[in-house]
Motif scaffolding. Sequence first.
Motif, PDB file in Angstrom:
ATOM      1  N   ILE A  72      -6.798   1.107  -2.213  1.00  0.00           N
ATOM      2  CA  ILE A  72      -6.056   2.621  -1.487  1.00  0.00           C
ATOM      3  C   ILE A  72      -6.940   3.951  -1.705  1.00  0.00           C
ATOM      4  O   ILE A  72      -7.272   4.122  -2.652  1.00  0.00           O
ATOM      5  CB  ILE A  72      -4.596   3.081  -2.492  1.00  0.00           C
ATOM      6  CG1 ILE A  72      -3.652   1.751  -3.330  1.00  0.00           C
ATOM      7  CG2 ILE A  72      -4.310   4.697  -2.419  1.00  0.00           C
ATOM      8  CD1 ILE A  72      -3.032   1.660  -1.741  1.00  0.00           C
ATOM      9  N   ALA A 100       0.975  -1.419  -0.027  1.00  0.00           N
ATOM     10  CA  ALA A 100       0.114  -0.079   0.229  1.00  0.00           C
ATOM     11  C   ALA A 100       0.550   0.943   0.068  1.00  0.00           C
ATOM     12  O   ALA A 100       0.334   2.100  -0.427  1.00  0.00           O
ATOM     13  CB  ALA A 100      -0.878   0.110   0.851  1.00  0.00           C
ATOM     14  N   ASN A 121      -7.575   1.967  -6.571  1.00  0.00           N
ATOM     15  CA  ASN A 121      -7.747   3.107  -5.320  1.00  0.00           C
ATOM     16  C   ASN A 121      -9.589   3.449  -5.081  1.00  0.00           C
ATOM     17  O   ASN A 121     -10.207   3.068  -6.709  1.00  0.00           O
ATOM     18  CB  ASN A 121      -7.220   3.681  -5.833  1.00  0.00           C
ATOM     19  CG  ASN A 121      -7.762   4.528  -7.186  1.00  0.00           C
ATOM     20  OD1 ASN A 121      -7.538   3.968  -8.112  1.00  0.00           O
ATOM     21  ND2 ASN A 121      -7.938   5.681  -7.394  1.00  0.00           N
ATOM     22  N   TYR A 137      -5.319   2.217   3.608  1.00  0.00           N
ATOM     23  CA  TYR A 137      -5.493   0.709   2.569  1.00  0.00           C
ATOM     24  C   TYR A 137      -6.300  -0.068   3.757  1.00  0.00           C
ATOM     25  O   TYR A 137      -6.497  -0.145   4.417  1.00  0.00           O
ATOM     26  CB  TYR A 137      -4.457   0.385   2.553  1.00  0.00           C
ATOM     27  CG  TYR A 137      -3.276  -0.398   3.095  1.00  0.00           C
ATOM     28  CD1 TYR A 137      -3.038  -1.623   3.044  1.00  0.00           C
ATOM     29  CD2 TYR A 137      -2.907  -0.045   4.192  1.00  0.00           C
ATOM     30  CE1 TYR A 137      -2.979  -2.259   4.103  1.00  0.00           C
ATOM     31  CE2 TYR A 137      -2.181  -0.813   4.957  1.00  0.00           C
ATOM     32  CZ  TYR A 137      -2.027  -2.036   4.987  1.00  0.00           C
ATOM     33  OH  TYR A 137      -1.084  -2.679   5.640  1.00  0.00           O
ATOM     34  N   ARG A 149      -3.477   7.800  -4.625  1.00  0.00           N
ATOM     35  CA  ARG A 149      -4.298   8.235  -3.370  1.00  0.00           C
ATOM     36  C   ARG A 149      -4.874   9.444  -4.173  1.00  0.00           C
ATOM     37  O   ARG A 149      -6.076  10.347  -4.419  1.00  0.00           O
ATOM     38  CB  ARG A 149      -3.997   8.279  -2.318  1.00  0.00           C
ATOM     39  CG  ARG A 149      -2.526   9.469  -2.109  1.00  0.00           C
ATOM     40  CD  ARG A 149      -1.746   9.451  -0.660  1.00  0.00           C
ATOM     41  NE  ARG A 149      -2.958  10.434  -0.388  1.00  0.00           N
ATOM     42  CZ  ARG A 149      -2.496  11.394  -0.213  1.00  0.00           C
ATOM     43  NH1 ARG A 149      -0.805  12.268   0.589  1.00  0.00           N
ATOM     44  NH2 ARG A 149      -3.577  12.651   0.722  1.00  0.00           N
ATOM     45  N   SER A 202      -6.755  -4.376   3.068  1.00  0.00           N
ATOM     46  CA  SER A 202      -6.469  -5.622   2.073  1.00  0.00           C
ATOM     47  C   SER A 202      -7.294  -6.736   2.336  1.00  0.00           C
ATOM     48  O   SER A 202      -7.729  -7.181   3.344  1.00  0.00           O
ATOM     49  CB  SER A 202      -5.018  -6.170   2.635  1.00  0.00           C
ATOM     50  OG  SER A 202      -4.757  -7.590   2.782  1.00  0.00           O
ATOM     51  N   PRO A 205     -11.025   3.614   1.548  1.00  0.00           N
ATOM     52  CA  PRO A 205     -11.044   2.505   1.117  1.00  0.00           C
ATOM     53  C   PRO A 205     -11.285   1.015   1.528  1.00  0.00           C
ATOM     54  O   PRO A 205     -11.118  -0.388   0.844  1.00  0.00           O
ATOM     55  CB  PRO A 205      -9.015   1.672   1.496  1.00  0.00           C
ATOM     56  CG  PRO A 205      -9.612   2.165   2.664  1.00  0.00           C
ATOM     57  CD  PRO A 205     -10.824   3.593   3.003  1.00  0.00           C
ATOM     58  N   GLN A 215       0.486   4.112  -2.806  1.00  0.00           N
ATOM     59  CA  GLN A 215       0.263   5.205  -1.995  1.00  0.00           C
ATOM     60  C   GLN A 215      -0.518   6.500  -2.621  1.00  0.00           C
ATOM     61  O   GLN A 215      -1.118   7.143  -3.678  1.00  0.00           O
ATOM     62  CB  GLN A 215       0.498   5.638  -0.671  1.00  0.00           C
ATOM     63  CG  GLN A 215      -0.379   6.367   0.291  1.00  0.00           C
ATOM     64  CD  GLN A 215      -2.046   5.925   0.141  1.00  0.00           C
ATOM     65  OE1 GLN A 215      -2.870   6.681   0.279  1.00  0.00           O
ATOM     66  NE2 GLN A 215      -1.652   4.180   1.395  1.00  0.00           N
TER      67      GLN A 215
END
Length: 237
Positions: A216, A116, A180, A221, A124, A223, A186, A120
Amino acid sequence: MKPIKDRAHADLSRPYEKALYLGPEKMTDAELLAVILNTGAKGESAVDIAQRILNLSPNKEGLLGLWHLGIEDYKTIPGIGVVKAIRLVCISELSRRLSTLSALKTLDFSDSATVAAYYQEQLRHEEREKLIVAMLDTRCRFLGDTEISRGTVNASYASAREIFTAALRMRAVSIVLVHNHPSGDPSPSEADLIATRQIAEAGRLLGICVYDHIIIGDTIYASLREFGYMDEGVESF
């Protein structure tokens, strides 16, 4: 840095001299941009124009707004021509690359936080969803990545065929999906979960593991592997 005795003759209201005698860390954002601009315009100093730039993006004022500005945006400001506009977009790109290269040193695909961090700054600030696929070898080492799609403001669209054509071309054994959410949140949507299930199922048929799907947000973030979705199987989404 110049000796202290020389500072008495310096005009610290001028960005160049302030940088020389006090260091760039003592300068305001507008003063730093003024150094890049080099000159002002009729009736305005370089600092004045720099402040206009910082206020140009209405939704994200300040330095973060520069990520959303292009050459044509900068040219709307009196005193900013093509050359200065190009300098400004290049500064933004240099900033992004520096951040990415710094994160590369700690990139470990078994640790989603490092993945991430690597993506990023690249993602982002995007105003539309963008899907990137990272390719890994048998030892989970990074082979490279490729941008698969750019979507609408709410969704990116990519077929499993596009993803695995790229993976096979790079001889990847496993992949990590990264995209993203322009909203900054996220949290995985239902569409994210369905797409991940479909892509993972296609990967199983080809012998390519979808190791994780990382979403993201704005300095945060999510996962799907950390949430347990990948371990439990995509059918349980």
